[in-house]
Design a protein around this motif. Structure first.
Motif, short mmCIF file in Angstrom:
data_model
loop_
_atom_site.label_atom_id
_atom_site.label_comp_id
_atom_site.label_asym_id
_atom_site.label_seq_id
_atom_site.Cartn_x
_atom_site.Cartn_y
_atom_site.Cartn_z
N LYS A 224 0.82 -1.22 0.00
CA LYS A 224 0.00 0.00 0.00
C LYS A 224 0.85 1.27 0.00
CE LYS A 224 -3.58 -2.60 0.22
NZ LYS A 224 -4.01 -3.07 -1.08
N GLY A 225 2.06 1.17 0.51
CA GLY A 225 2.87 2.38 0.57
C GLY A 225 4.35 2.06 0.60
N ILE A 226 5.15 3.06 0.17
CA ILE A 226 6.59 2.88 0.04
C ILE A 226 7.29 4.05 0.71
CG2 ILE A 226 8.54 2.79 -1.58
CD1 ILE A 226 6.81 0.48 -2.23
N ARG A 248 0.86 5.07 -1.82
CA ARG A 248 1.34 6.23 -1.04
C ARG A 248 2.87 6.15 -1.03
NH1 ARG A 248 -1.56 7.40 4.64
NH2 ARG A 248 -3.37 7.65 3.28
N VAL A 249 3.54 7.21 -1.40
CA VAL A 249 5.02 7.14 -1.50
C VAL A 249 5.64 8.38 -0.85
CG1 VAL A 249 7.01 6.84 -3.03
CG2 VAL A 249 4.78 5.96 -3.74
N HIS A 465 6.39 13.54 5.81
CA HIS A 465 7.83 13.26 5.91
C HIS A 465 8.12 12.07 6.84
CE1 HIS A 465 7.79 17.37 4.34
NE2 HIS A 465 9.01 17.13 3.88
N ALA A 466 9.41 11.79 6.98
CA ALA A 466 9.84 10.65 7.81
C ALA A 466 9.69 10.98 9.30
CB ALA A 466 11.30 10.32 7.51
N TYR A 467 9.40 10.00 10.06
CA TYR A 467 9.22 9.97 11.53
C TYR A 467 8.39 11.13 12.08
CZ TYR A 467 13.82 12.50 12.07
OH TYR A 467 14.88 13.37 12.02
N GLY A 468 8.19 11.14 13.40
CA GLY A 468 7.35 12.18 14.01
C GLY A 468 5.87 11.97 13.66
N VAL A 472 3.34 9.07 11.24
CA VAL A 472 2.14 8.37 11.71
C VAL A 472 1.01 8.62 10.72
CG1 VAL A 472 0.44 8.26 13.58
CG2 VAL A 472 2.87 8.38 14.11
N ARG A 473 0.92 9.84 10.20
CA ARG A 473 -0.11 10.11 9.18
C ARG A 473 0.19 9.32 7.90
NH1 ARG A 473 0.59 15.93 9.93
NH2 ARG A 473 -0.12 16.16 12.04
N PHE A 474 1.49 9.24 7.56
CA PHE A 474 1.86 8.51 6.34
C PHE A 474 1.44 7.04 6.44
CE2 PHE A 474 4.98 6.02 3.86
CZ PHE A 474 4.74 6.56 2.61
N TYR A 475 1.61 6.47 7.63
CA TYR A 475 1.37 5.03 7.79
C TYR A 475 -0.06 4.69 8.20
CZ TYR A 475 6.46 4.35 7.55
OH TYR A 475 7.77 4.30 7.13
#
Ligand code: NAD
Length: 501
Positions: A224-226, A248-249, A465-468, A472-475
């Protein structure tokens, strides 16, 4: 500590460490000696399919695992990582050549993300508004999405995998890690410890390889995402292919980080910080300073910078005198050397030349000494490209406005810093600069994991963006629920009748 690395790095599929059936093997070498430490297999089609299927199957149960249970695995994982901190750093030194202190930092920055993932309950909390209409309430929940994949670079083999899988998994997803083929031993140990922390089988899979294996992840409907960290050219391919396949990338990619030196800055602090941020880790950091923008009279300090840079040298991981290690492989070293040559041909002034660098006892290491170019202009290849080596380019300007314009015209926007004694100059810089991570008298402004790693423009593709909180929104997906309950008890009906009269 002496290590008995396996002759071939195993895959981790369906919760089992297993030898790949692939005949395609890539050697992993120690960059200080060229000793072959192990070999990485390029996972077969069948192995890739099994890893994806296992991650998809495990998601069905993992997504419903209680949040405190997930958080407790992260707590245990943090404890294990701390207990094995030095061991992990030593493995990392063997395959990257980093100095021991630098390697410990690589591991520690990853541990901090795991600490952040321990707070997953608070991080995934939704929002509620009562009475959005009479007797109707509205609230949101965050839910995991399924299988995520992470593709990581060579330069932080502990920190960057840890940017990804702990948060993705704490959110309730399952994860497939494809580490860099150049230093897979550190990620392997990280994953063994994750298993020891109690992660259920199938929650995390590890596959190895290159473009072919990554393309399978980018095109498979179950993924689903990268999350990708690496060079810009590869990131563009990953972003285009992943989004074309409606995934989602997020891609954290290349950089060219400028430090603005104002004439009112503290000279000694500028010089010390430039030596650390320009040459540390052999310049192989996406947040390394590679361009000094010397404003006005600060240009006179470059000779002193040269004198300090001359005092440092690369060396072996356990040499306490070594300021940094080798380039990751001979091709990377040759690439840096060719940029140094190019800079000379282009007319920049090479005031310190590290191309002919040797280290006693390590004749085969990929060494490059500290290198400084002055009179660099923005049309030169050494300015336009990410050299990813211990090479500092000095560009002269007259004013802060000119410095800002120059940096904002560079396509990259990962990190930058300004050294100044003026609050006004710092305020203007922070506000006007089009770069996502800004340091004021701090050379390498990497945000801690309760913030996010917010590179801008050419250094990032995606939106979260990465972490933070952004990771959490990304994942996760947000689900918004609008709810009304009718009170159909007799008493309520009676009250309703009375009210209507
Ligand atoms: P790289 O792009 O060569 O490799 C990164 C990953 O992509 C590896 O796992 C590799 O196997 C895979 N890969 C390589 N070629 C591929 C292809 N054609 N298709 C699909 N996958 C492929 O990067 P690297 O040399 O390992 O790392 C250095 C780069 O990473 C630098 O440009 C640096 O700036 C960048 N970096 C960026 C950040 C950031 O947060 N912005 C952090 C660290 C490193």
């Amino acid at each position: 500590m002496s290590f008995n690395f396996p002759s071939q790095v195993p895959l981790f599929i369906e919760g089992e460490w297993q030898q790949s059936q692939s005949k395609q093997l890539i050697p992993v070498t120690n960059p200080a000696t060229q000793e072959v430490l192990t070999q990485v297999p390029c996972a077969t089609e069948d192995e890739m399919a099994r890893a994806i299927a296992s991650a998809a199957e495990t998601f069905k149960s993992w997504k419903d695992t209680a949040v405190p249970v997930r958080a407790r695995i992260m707590l245990k994982y943090q404890q294990l990582l701390k207990e094995h901190h030095d061991e992990l750093a030593e493995i990392l030194c063997q395959e990257t050549g980093k100095t021991f202190e630098d390697a410990k930092g690589d591991v520690f920055r990853g541990i901090e993300v795991v600490e952040h993932a321990c707070n997953i309950a608070s991080l995934t909390m939704g929002e509620t508004v009562e009475n959005v209409a009479r007797t109707i309430d509205c609230f949101s929940v965050t839910q995991p999405m399924g299988v995520f994949a992470g593709i990581t670079p060579f330069n932080f083999p502990a920190m960057i995998p840890l940017w990804m899988f702990p948060l993705a998994i704490a959110c309730g997803n399952t994860f497939i890690l494809k580490p860099s083929e150049q230093d897979p031993l550190t990620p392997t140990r990280l994953v063994e410890l994750f298993e020891e922390a109690g992660a259920p089988k199938g929650v995390l899979q590890v596959v190895h390889g290159g473009k072919e294996q990554v393309d399978t992840l980018l095109t498979h409907p179950e993924v689903k995402g990268i999350s990708f960290v690496g060079s810009t050219a590869v990131g563009e391919h990953i972003y285009r292919t992943g989004t074309h396949n409606l995934k989602r990338v997020q891609c954290m990619v290349g950089a060219k980080n400028h430090m603005v030196v104002m004439p009112d800055a503290n000279k000694q602090q500028v010089i010390n910080n430039l030596v650390g941020s320009g040459f540390g880790a052999a310049g192989q950091r996406c947040m390394a300073i590679s361009v000094v923008v010397a404003v006005g009279k600060s240009q006179e300090w470059i000779e002193e910078l040269k004198a300090e840079a001359q005092k440092i040298r690369p060396g072996a991981w356990n040499d306490p005198e070594a300021a940094y290690g080798p380039q990751i492989n001979p091709q990377a070293r040759d690439r840096v050397l060719s940029f140094i040559e190019k800079g000379k041909q282009e007319g920049a002034n090479c005031i310190l030349d590290g191309s002919d660098c040797t280290v006693d006892g390590f004749p085969d290491g990929n060494w490059v000494g500290p290198t400084i170019f002055t009179n660099v202009t923005t049309d030169m290849e050494i300015y336009k490209n990410e050299i990813f080596g211990p090479v500092l380019c000095v560009v002269n300007v007259d004013t802060l406005d000119e410095a800002i314009e120059l940096i904002n015209n560079n396509p990259n926007g990962n990190g930058t810093s300004i050294f100044t004694g003026s609050g006004g100059a710092a305020r203007k810089y922070k506000h006007e600069i089009l770069v996502g991570q800004v340091g004021v008298n701090v050379p390498v402004p990497v945000p801690l994991p309760f913030f996010s790693f917010t590179g801008w423009r050419g250094s990032f593709m995606g939106d979260q963006h990465a972490y933070g909180k952004q990771a959490v929104r990304f994942y996760t997906e947000t689900k918004t629920i609008t709810e009304r309950w009718f009170d159909d008890s007799e008493e309520a009906a009676l009250n309703m009748t009375i009210t209507m009269k």
